[in-house]
Design an enzyme around this catalytic site. Structure first.
Site, PDB file in Angstrom:
ATOM      1  CB  VAL A  19      -0.940   0.000   1.239  1.00 45.80           C
ATOM      2  CG1 VAL A  19      -1.750   1.288   1.295  1.00 45.80           C
ATOM      3  CG2 VAL A  19      -1.860  -1.213   1.218  1.00 45.80           C
ATOM      4  CB  THR A  90      -4.779  -3.436  10.495  1.00 43.60           C
ATOM      5  OG1 THR A  90      -5.289  -3.487   9.153  1.00 43.60           O
ATOM      6  CG2 THR A  90      -4.354  -2.018  10.806  1.00 43.60           C
ATOM      7  CB  CYS A 270      -8.033  -7.242   1.781  1.00 41.38           C
ATOM      8  SG  CYS A 270      -6.691  -6.233   1.279  1.00 41.38           S
ATOM      9  NE  ARG A 341       0.539  -9.765   3.130  1.00 42.02           N
ATOM     10  CZ  ARG A 341       0.534  -8.438   2.912  1.00 42.02           C
ATOM     11  NH1 ARG A 341       0.439  -7.602   3.925  1.00 42.02           N
ATOM     12  NH2 ARG A 341       0.596  -7.978   1.684  1.00 42.02           N
TER      13      ARG A 341
HETATM   14  N1  SAJ Z   1     -11.263 -15.266  -4.444  1.00 44.34           N
HETATM   15  C1  SAJ Z   1     -12.159 -16.300  -4.652  1.00 44.34           C
HETATM   16  N2  SAJ Z   1     -13.235 -16.091  -5.475  1.00 44.34           N
HETATM   17  C2  SAJ Z   1     -13.444 -14.877  -6.076  1.00 44.34           C
HETATM   18  C3  SAJ Z   1     -12.523 -13.835  -5.842  1.00 44.34           C
HETATM   19  C4  SAJ Z   1     -11.434 -14.046  -5.037  1.00 44.34           C
HETATM   20  O1  SAJ Z   1     -11.999 -17.397  -4.125  1.00 44.34           O
HETATM   21  O2  SAJ Z   1     -14.413 -14.751  -6.827  1.00 44.34           O
HETATM   22  C5  SAJ Z   1     -10.127 -15.483  -3.554  1.00 44.34           C
HETATM   23  C6  SAJ Z   1      -8.787 -15.228  -4.215  1.00 44.34           C
HETATM   24  O3  SAJ Z   1      -8.269 -16.420  -4.780  1.00 44.34           O
HETATM   25  C7  SAJ Z   1      -7.922 -14.762  -3.048  1.00 44.34           C
HETATM   26  C8  SAJ Z   1      -8.916 -14.065  -2.133  1.00 44.34           C
HETATM   27  O4  SAJ Z   1     -10.218 -14.540  -2.509  1.00 44.34           O
HETATM   28  O5  SAJ Z   1      -7.341 -15.848  -2.366  1.00 44.34           O
HETATM   29  C9  SAJ Z   1      -8.867 -12.550  -2.237  1.00 44.34           C
HETATM   30  O6  SAJ Z   1      -8.969 -12.269  -3.594  1.00 44.34           O
HETATM   31  P1  SAJ Z   1      -9.109 -10.731  -4.113  1.00 44.34           P
HETATM   32  O7  SAJ Z   1      -9.227 -10.785  -5.592  1.00 44.34           O
HETATM   33  O8  SAJ Z   1     -10.151 -10.051  -3.345  1.00 44.34           O
HETATM   34  O9  SAJ Z   1      -7.682 -10.167  -3.838  1.00 44.34           O
HETATM   35  P2  SAJ Z   1      -7.125  -9.188  -2.742  1.00 44.34           P
HETATM   36  O10 SAJ Z   1      -7.056  -9.805  -1.402  1.00 44.34           O
HETATM   37  O11 SAJ Z   1      -5.869  -8.667  -3.317  1.00 44.34           O
HETATM   38  O12 SAJ Z   1      -8.231  -8.072  -2.654  1.00 44.34           O
HETATM   39  C10 SAJ Z   1      -7.974  -6.765  -3.065  1.00 44.34           C
HETATM   40  C11 SAJ Z   1      -8.935  -5.990  -2.232  1.00 44.34           C
HETATM   41  N3  SAJ Z   1      -8.581  -4.599  -2.283  1.00 44.34           N
HETATM   42  C12 SAJ Z   1      -8.600  -3.909  -1.128  1.00 44.34           C
HETATM   43  O13 SAJ Z   1      -8.931  -4.399  -0.063  1.00 44.34           O
HETATM   44  C13 SAJ Z   1      -8.192  -2.513  -1.214  1.00 44.34           C
HETATM   45  C14 SAJ Z   1     -10.350  -6.192  -2.718  1.00 44.34           C
HETATM   46  O14 SAJ Z   1     -11.197  -5.197  -2.143  1.00 44.34           O
HETATM   47  C15 SAJ Z   1     -10.457  -6.068  -4.218  1.00 44.34           C
HETATM   48  O15 SAJ Z   1     -11.794  -6.382  -4.607  1.00 44.34           O
HETATM   49  C16 SAJ Z   1      -9.519  -7.086  -4.842  1.00 44.34           C
HETATM   50  O16 SAJ Z   1      -8.184  -6.672  -4.471  1.00 44.34           O
HETATM   51  C17 SAJ Z   1      -9.643  -7.141  -6.347  1.00 44.34           C
HETATM   52  O17 SAJ Z   1     -10.660  -6.644  -6.864  1.00 44.34           O
HETATM   53  O18 SAJ Z   1      -8.764  -7.733  -6.970  1.00 44.34           O
END
Ligand code: SAJ
Length: 435
Positions: A19, A90, A270, A341
């Protein structure tokens, strides 16, 4: 929107991770004198050598700007800043209670190295009430008065790590934000700052609490939607319905449907964490978020469910999971990032160990945790495979290669392999809600 004009204020970013570092780059790019503080000496040294301390497309493309950040492990640089942005992690503990220590240490450093009238902006994810109930008391103890000696605001980070972010074109420069503050003046200062660095709308919220609530609501929304399709996957698996095809069918509805996809589990810093912030804080106010808790339980059950699928698949082949060499394709929590993570891989490994499987790990983004040097070695040593992370290198494998290496069974933890081709080659296939 502002261009790259010089700004009179000096900005310091505390925490140069996924970030903070992109933010510091952007602040410097927009003409602020920028300081970066982090306790990690290796990170500071990498930045000084214009090398990104971690794999992130946005930073890779702007490495030349790293030298514009005065990166330091010396917290006295904070004394020079008119605006201090806090971007420290956090996390939650094993009982999923929020851990505020990194945030509190940052506040203590700010108080120790303060400059009169500083605007302090918290970007770290926090639940409603943390600024007023946890952070401001530290300033009060130091006899510092909000809106007189300092201003505090909250602008929840919306960084979206990994390639898919870049492919969608979202990054710190163009994602709309919300901002809340304790005072009108603090809100105006924070809004002006973000409008000068972000080419997208900055929405002022009615209170700092509303801004804190936005982030946990955004990510809880995502968590419950993933839990919905994970539960569907389990039920459709029993009914012999391919859940991925059904979701893609439902997604043809041009309104009021938002596709999410089942998988081996929900990782990252997140989505699996933020809902607990809301659950824990609401509990203190006497409300139980049953729905959020159940969604978390469903998502937390997916790694073990994935291992069960492999266990049953091997049994169908007359093989026991005990002693069978099982290759893990990927360890990171999501495609094309080097981030472990809360990765589902961690729980999958635990479950496989409990069953006595022989585990061979390979993730091209996390070589330090890999048991083999390359994909070929993984395939040579494995009799069965679990696809944990949909890194491009795994999606590019021609299924005939699995056959060539004698792979007997594949569990596709992200439903992204070609199941028909794999099955035609006589290899047992299970996805998450698809067979
Ligand atoms: N996942 C699923 N199914 C889905 C989407 C994700 O199982 O349909 C899993 C992913 O494999 C991963 C986890 O959930 O293990 C999180 O995936 P994520 O795409 O949400 O990735 P992050 O953790 O990088 O989420 C960030 C978040 N951004 C912030 O918190 C500022 C999230 O709000 C965003 O929606 C996401 O990026 C994004 O859109 O890629």
């Amino acid at each position: 929107m502002q261009n790259n004009k010089k700004h009179s204020e000096t900005v310091a970013v505390i925490g140069l991770g996924y970030v903070g570092l992109p933010l510091a780059i952007r602040v410097a790019e927009r003409g602020y004198k920028t300081y970066g503080f982090d306790m990690d000496k290796k990170k500071i040294e990498a930045i000084k050598k214009e090398r990104s301390p971690f794999k992130e497309e946005f930073i890779e493309k702007r490495k030349h700007l790293l030298s514009k950040i005065n990166a330091s492990i010396d917290p006295t640089v904070l004394k020079k800043a008119d605006i201090v942005v806090v971007c420290v992690p956090t996390p939650v503990d094993e009982k999923f209670y929020p851990i505020f220590e990194p945030l509190i240490s940052a506040i203590e450093l700010i108080i120790k190295n303060r400059k009169a009238g500083q605007l302090i902006i918290i970007e770290s994810t926090i639940n409603p009430g943390v600024c007023e109930e946890v952070l401001i008391p530290f300033f009060s103890k130091a006899k510092l008065v909000e809106s007189k000696d300092y201003f505090i605001a909250h602008c929840p980070e919306r960084i979206n790590p990994g390639k898919d972010a870049v492919s969608k074109g979202y990054n710190v420069t163009n994602i709309a934000r919300v901002v809340g503050a304790m005072s009108k003046k603090g809100l105006l200062m924070a809004q002006k700052f973000y409008e000068s660095i972000i080419d997208a709308p900055i929405k002022p919220m009615g209170s700092i609490k509303e801004a804190e609530a936005c982030k946990v609501v955004e990510n809880s929304f995502r968590d419950i939607n993933i839990a919905f399709v994970n539960e569907l996957a389990k039920s459709f698996n029993k009914m012999g319905i391919d859940v991925k095809n059904v979701i893609e069918g439902a997604a043809t509805k041009p309104f009021a449907f938002m596709a999410h996809y089942p998988s081996r589990g929900v990782g990252g810093h997140c989505i699996p964490v933020d809902p607990y912030y809301l659950i824990e804080r609401a509990k203190e106010s006497g409300f139980d978020h049953k729905f959020l808790r159940v969604a978390r339980e469903i998502n937390n059950s997916m790694p073990a469910y994935t291992v069960e699928l492999m266990h049953n698949l091997l049994n169908e082949l007359g093989l026991s999971i005990k002693g069978t060499p099982i290759g893990l394709m990927g360890l990171s929590y999501k495609a094309n990032v080097d981030d472990l993570r809360e990765s589902p891989a961690i729980k999958i490994i635990e479950e496989l160990k409990k069953k006595g499987a022989r585990i061979i790990r390979f993730d091209p983004f996390i070589k330090s945790m890999s048991d083999v040097d390359n994909l070929e070695e993984l395939l040579q040593k494995s009799k069965a495979l679990i696809l944990v992370t949909n890194h491009q290198v795994f999606l590019d494998i021609d299924p005939k290669v699995f056959k060539k290496f004698g792979i007997k069974a594949i569990v596709d933890g992200v439903n992204c392999l070609d199941k028909e081709k794999i099955k035609k080659l006589g290899i047992k296939y299970r996805g998450i809600g698809r067979k």
